[in-house]
Design an enzyme around this catalytic site. Structure first.
Site, PDB file in Angstrom:
ATOM      1  N   GLY A  37       0.842  -1.156   0.159  1.00 41.92           N
ATOM      2  CA  GLY A  37       0.051   0.133  -0.085  1.00 41.92           C
ATOM      3  C   GLY A  37       0.948   1.379  -0.132  1.00 41.92           C
ATOM      4  O   GLY A  37       2.123   1.227   0.155  1.00 41.92           O
ATOM      5  N   GLU A 113      -1.169 -10.680   3.107  1.00 42.47           N
ATOM      6  CA  GLU A 113      -0.922  -9.855   4.480  1.00 42.47           C
ATOM      7  C   GLU A 113      -1.336 -10.519   5.906  1.00 42.47           C
ATOM      8  O   GLU A 113      -0.451 -10.437   6.791  1.00 42.47           O
ATOM      9  CB  GLU A 113      -1.854  -8.457   4.341  1.00 42.47           C
ATOM     10  CG  GLU A 113      -1.250  -7.521   3.285  1.00 42.47           C
ATOM     11  CD  GLU A 113      -1.921  -6.587   3.235  1.00 42.47           C
ATOM     12  OE1 GLU A 113      -1.416  -5.403   2.439  1.00 42.47           O
ATOM     13  OE2 GLU A 113      -3.224  -6.203   3.168  1.00 42.47           O
TER      14      GLU A 113
HETATM   15  C1  5RP Z   1      -3.439  -3.561   1.097  1.00 37.85           C
HETATM   16  C2  5RP Z   1      -3.874  -3.152   2.504  1.00 37.85           C
HETATM   17  C3  5RP Z   1      -3.287  -1.752   2.543  1.00 37.85           C
HETATM   18  O1  5RP Z   1      -2.205  -1.934   3.428  1.00 37.85           O
HETATM   19  C4  5RP Z   1      -4.163  -0.873   3.106  1.00 37.85           C
HETATM   20  O2  5RP Z   1      -5.383  -0.783   2.120  1.00 37.85           O
HETATM   21  C5  5RP Z   1      -3.859   0.613   3.331  1.00 37.85           C
HETATM   22  O3  5RP Z   1      -3.415   1.145   2.171  1.00 37.85           O
HETATM   23  P1  5RP Z   1      -2.762   2.376   2.172  1.00 37.85           P
HETATM   24  O4  5RP Z   1      -1.424   2.539   3.043  1.00 37.85           O
HETATM   25  O5  5RP Z   1      -2.382   2.822   0.410  1.00 37.85           O
HETATM   26  O6  5RP Z   1      -3.572   3.730   2.666  1.00 37.85           O
HETATM   27  O7  5RP Z   1      -4.542  -3.666   3.236  1.00 37.85           O
HETATM   28  O8  5RP Z   1      -4.287  -4.854   0.945  1.00 37.85           O
END
Ligand code: 5RP
Length: 234
Positions: A37, A113
């Site tokens: 992310g 994750e």
């Molecule tokens: C990906 C995720 C990300 O960690 C989550 O969506 C947060 O993303 P960002 O740091 O872009 O806000 O779970 O699967």
């Protein structure tokens, strides 16, 4: 380090602040889970720089995208087969509640994750302050990874059983596919009273691979706020 900001930070600055603080938790010789992310993308160059300066770590990426980025910054990469136990994982989140339970998966990497989080001695989450909520499901849908076979009846069962809207995630006009070649249903709940029970009930449905509810998996949340860094511990 503590930052005083004067209230002029935007979200990207707050994410970067949290990511840079998280780098302090990475020590020589560690196996490090690398989340996915935009917040984690602020951390990777920082780790890359430390590796160039002699830090000896091995990264376990949670997505193809993170793997590619990590390699581009010169971070040594390996697999869970080589390293089934991870010292520390640093990842982002979409929502964090006061018990440090999460919704994750807006970036589509929720299953990997969660596997990496489960294999980690310490799970650190980095977010900006907009991700803190009183109750999960306040703003973000819960991503649910499903196998493509039978995704439509799976969606109908979820909607019927949990009175929610489950929308197939799209990539332009085609279904979005995860790194595991599965589909994702983004499920809108009207606030989630008991995330553990919801997760347990969802996982009983055949075809569901994993949910973006992370319950009792997080040790530390580093929050970038307009006033500086805030650290929440379980
Ligand atoms: C990906 C995720 C990300 O960690 C989550 O969506 C947060 O993303 P960002 O740091 O872009 O806000 O779970 O699967």
């Amino acid at each position: 380090m503590y930052y005083r900001t004067g209230g002029t930070l935007d979200r990207e600055d707050m994410k970067k602040m949290a990511a840079e603080k998280a780098a302090d938790y990475i020590k020589d010789g560690m196996i490090v889970g690398l989340g996915t992310g935009s917040t984690v993308e602020h951390l990777l160059p920082k780790i890359g720089e430390a590796v160039k300066n002699g830090l000896d770590i091995t990264g376990i990426p949670t997505s193809h995208k993170t793997k590619k980025l990590a390699e581009s910054y010169g971070i040594p990469i390996s697999t869970l087969t080589e390293h089934p136990e991870i010292d520390v994982t640093i990842d982002g989140a979409d929502e964090v509640d006061p018990q440090l339970n999460l919704i994750k998966g807006a970036g589509g990497a929720l299953t990997r994750e969660k596997v990496v989080a489960y294999a980690s001695k310490k799970e650190i989450i980095i977010v900006d302050e907009t991700k803190l909520v009183q109750q999960l499901g306040s703003y973000s849908p819960v991503p649910i990874e499903v196998i493509p076979f039978g995704w439509y009846p799976t969606k109908l069962i979820i909607e019927d059983r949990f009175s929610c809207m489950a929308e197939l995630r799209k990539d332009e006009d085609k279904p979005y596919t995860s790194d595991n070649m599965n589909y994702i249903l983004d499920c809108e709940f009207d606030g989630i009273g008991d995330p553990r029970e919801l997760e347990r009930n969802l996982k009983e449905i055949p075809g569901i691979v994993e949910t973006g509810l992370f319950v009792d998996l997080v040790d530390t949340v580093i929050v970038g706020t307009r006033e500086g860094i805030k650290i929440l511990e379980r």
